[in-house]
Design a protein around this motif. Structure first.
Motif, PDB file in Angstrom:
ATOM      1  N   ARG A  54      20.134   2.111  15.868  1.00  0.00           N
ATOM      2  CA  ARG A  54      21.142   3.022  16.422  1.00  0.00           C
ATOM      3  C   ARG A  54      22.551   2.529  16.139  1.00  0.00           C
ATOM      4  O   ARG A  54      23.448   3.315  15.821  1.00  0.00           O
ATOM      5  CB  ARG A  54      20.937   3.173  17.930  1.00  0.00           C
ATOM      6  CG  ARG A  54      19.674   3.948  18.293  1.00  0.00           C
ATOM      7  CD  ARG A  54      19.483   4.021  19.805  1.00  0.00           C
ATOM      8  NE  ARG A  54      20.553   4.784  20.445  1.00  0.00           N
ATOM      9  CZ  ARG A  54      20.657   4.934  21.764  1.00  0.00           C
ATOM     10  NH1 ARG A  54      19.773   4.337  22.567  1.00  0.00           N
ATOM     11  NH2 ARG A  54      21.635   5.644  22.287  1.00  0.00           N
ATOM     12  N   LEU A  55      22.761   1.220  16.237  1.00  0.00           N
ATOM     13  CA  LEU A  55      24.086   0.667  15.997  1.00  0.00           C
ATOM     14  C   LEU A  55      24.506   0.820  14.542  1.00  0.00           C
ATOM     15  O   LEU A  55      25.695   1.012  14.246  1.00  0.00           O
ATOM     16  CB  LEU A  55      24.126  -0.808  16.397  1.00  0.00           C
ATOM     17  CG  LEU A  55      24.106  -1.084  17.901  1.00  0.00           C
ATOM     18  CD1 LEU A  55      23.951  -2.565  18.170  1.00  0.00           C
ATOM     19  CD2 LEU A  55      25.383  -0.564  18.563  1.00  0.00           C
ATOM     20  N   ALA A  56      23.540   0.751  13.646  1.00  0.00           N
ATOM     21  CA  ALA A  56      23.858   0.916  12.228  1.00  0.00           C
ATOM     22  C   ALA A  56      24.451   2.296  11.966  1.00  0.00           C
ATOM     23  O   ALA A  56      25.310   2.462  11.091  1.00  0.00           O
ATOM     24  CB  ALA A  56      22.609   0.694  11.383  1.00  0.00           C
ATOM     25  N   GLY A  57      24.009   3.285  12.746  1.00  0.00           N
ATOM     26  CA  GLY A  57      24.552   4.625  12.592  1.00  0.00           C
ATOM     27  C   GLY A  57      25.939   4.779  13.186  1.00  0.00           C
ATOM     28  O   GLY A  57      26.671   5.712  12.845  1.00  0.00           O
ATOM     29  N   VAL A  58      26.309   3.859  14.068  1.00  0.00           N
ATOM     30  CA  VAL A  58      27.612   3.928  14.735  1.00  0.00           C
ATOM     31  C   VAL A  58      28.633   3.003  14.088  1.00  0.00           C
ATOM     32  O   VAL A  58      29.794   3.381  13.874  1.00  0.00           O
ATOM     33  CB  VAL A  58      27.462   3.571  16.232  1.00  0.00           C
ATOM     34  CG1 VAL A  58      28.824   3.527  16.916  1.00  0.00           C
ATOM     35  CG2 VAL A  58      26.547   4.556  16.933  1.00  0.00           C
ATOM     36  N   LEU A  59      28.191   1.772  13.778  1.00  0.00           N
ATOM     37  CA  LEU A  59      29.118   0.734  13.314  1.00  0.00           C
ATOM     38  C   LEU A  59      29.057   0.482  11.804  1.00  0.00           C
ATOM     39  O   LEU A  59      29.904  -0.230  11.272  1.00  0.00           O
ATOM     40  CB  LEU A  59      28.823  -0.581  14.046  1.00  0.00           C
ATOM     41  CG  LEU A  59      28.919  -0.524  15.577  1.00  0.00           C
ATOM     42  CD1 LEU A  59      28.475  -1.851  16.180  1.00  0.00           C
ATOM     43  CD2 LEU A  59      30.336  -0.176  16.022  1.00  0.00           C
ATOM     44  N   GLY A  60      28.063   1.053  11.150  1.00  0.00           N
ATOM     45  CA  GLY A  60      27.905   0.825   9.716  1.00  0.00           C
ATOM     46  C   GLY A  60      26.605   0.107   9.430  1.00  0.00           C
ATOM     47  O   GLY A  60      25.976  -0.448  10.340  1.00  0.00           O
ATOM     48  N   PRO A  61      26.163   0.114   8.189  1.00  0.00           N
ATOM     49  CA  PRO A  61      24.873  -0.499   7.848  1.00  0.00           C
ATOM     50  C   PRO A  61      24.842  -1.992   8.152  1.00  0.00           C
ATOM     51  O   PRO A  61      25.847  -2.696   8.006  1.00  0.00           O
ATOM     52  CB  PRO A  61      24.741  -0.240   6.341  1.00  0.00           C
ATOM     53  CG  PRO A  61      26.146  -0.010   5.874  1.00  0.00           C
ATOM     54  CD  PRO A  61      26.855   0.647   7.007  1.00  0.00           C
ATOM     55  N   ARG A  62      23.665  -2.436   8.576  1.00  0.00           N
ATOM     56  CA  ARG A  62      23.504  -3.861   8.871  1.00  0.00           C
ATOM     57  C   ARG A  62      23.547  -4.662   7.587  1.00  0.00           C
ATOM     58  O   ARG A  62      22.963  -4.279   6.568  1.00  0.00           O
ATOM     59  CB  ARG A  62      22.175  -4.102   9.587  1.00  0.00           C
ATOM     60  CG  ARG A  62      22.059  -5.487  10.181  1.00  0.00           C
ATOM     61  CD  ARG A  62      20.674  -5.741  10.713  1.00  0.00           C
ATOM     62  NE  ARG A  62      19.797  -6.248   9.661  1.00  0.00           N
ATOM     63  CZ  ARG A  62      18.487  -6.369   9.763  1.00  0.00           C
ATOM     64  NH1 ARG A  62      17.876  -5.992  10.865  1.00  0.00           N
ATOM     65  NH2 ARG A  62      17.774  -6.838   8.774  1.00  0.00           N
TER      66      ARG A  62
END
Length: 310
Positions: free
Chosen positions: A16-24
């Motif tokens: 979910r964070l990858a969709g908000v903050l950018g790809p891991r």
């Protein structure tokens, strides 16, 4: 190379964070030192973040995650806390920007310049006008912890009743003095929660933030970092902007007791709710021994009298 972590809720949060903050980018690296939560360092979109997943039943410890978010956000605005990047309620998770720096030691926190910087930062937070959605009144907190321990089949230490009686005396002694007007507090000022960054001292882990007595933060900082009398005087002078009075010295010493009482009962609760590999029984015993020493100090009655003065 760090082993890939596949805890289901962490995997969901990372996606979910990858969709908000950018790809891991890179792996998920666990951060050591926490005894309540699981913390990880992760790079999203080229920036470093700290992802915190709460431990089991942390609400039983009086933790309010919305209060944590609000307090962290306010601390960041004041330049004394990490910036909040994201927060989820299900699964619960708080994400802050990673602070480049190193953990301060108690020895360093007792140093004149750092001590003054901490005092000014705490005063700014206490005076910020922030209203948090949870109360942190220690006399109530320790009784709540006792109720939780009993409900989980635990037994209270024999020292509990005597400590509660002394805590009641402290609450009565400080009364409604203006120095004790309710403020937003951090409430967990261990050395491990202070980082030295290029921009100054940063205070992390605001999860116990709540509205309470500002002297709890002062006493909590003093006892956790083993401040001597001269150190405590410098803390009070930097915080209030004037030489310490006998009343303020007394109140600080009394809240060292309150801090240890809360910490001891926190350990009692954790013995029945935590799944982390940590000796919470010894942790509780350590703080009961220390508060017993404070309560048994020949000056304790004098502190009670002086704390109720002008």
């Amino acid at each position: 190379m760090h082993e890939e972590i596949t805890i289901p809720e962490l995997t969901e949060v990372i996606a979910r964070l990858a969709g908000v903050l950018g790809p891991r980018e890179g792996g998920v690296r666990p951060l050591e030192g926490g005894i309540t939560n699981r913390n990880y360092r992760v790079n999203f979109g080229g920036d470093e973040y700290v992802v915190r997943l709460p431990g089991k039943d942390t609400n039983l410890l009086g933790i309010d995650r919305e209060a944590e978010r609000l307090a962290t956000k306010q601390a960041a605005a004041l330049g004394i806390g990490p910036k909040v990047a994201a927060m989820f309620e299900d699964p619960p998770c708080l994400v802050t920007c990673f602070v480049e720096g190193r953990e301060l030691t108690s020895d360093e926190l007792r140093g004149s310049e750092v001590l003054s910087e901490v005092a000014r930062g705490l005063r700014a937070f206490h005076d910020s006008g922030l209203e948090l959605p949870t109360e942190f009144q220690v006399y109530d907190v320790v009784r709540d912890y006792a109720d939780v321990a009993r409900s989980r089949g635990g037994e209270l230490p024999g020292a509990f009743d005597g400590a509660l009686e002394r805590a009641g005396e402290i609450v009565e002694a400080v009364g409604d003095h203006p120095d004790h007007e309710t403020s937003p507090n951090h409430n967990d000022l261990l050395a491990a929660n202070f980082l030295q960054s290029p921009d100054g001292v940063v205070i992390v882990d605001w999860e116990y933030a709540g509205m309470g007595d500002p002297f709890f933060d002062l006493g909590n900082f003093a006892v956790n970092n083993e401040l001597r009398d001269e150190d405590a005087d410098r803390l009070l002078e930097a915080y209030f902007g004037e030489p310490p009075t006998a009343r303020r010295r007394a109140a600080l010493n009394l809240f060292r007791f309150m801090s240890d009482f809360r910490e001891a009962m926190w350990g009692v609760v954790q013995t029945s709710v935590s799944e982390l590999d940590f000796d919470f029984t010894e942790y509780a015993d350590k703080h009961f021994r220390r508060l017993d020493a404070t309560g048994g100090d020949e000056r304790f009655r004098t502190w009670l009298e002086e704390a109720g003065g002008d």
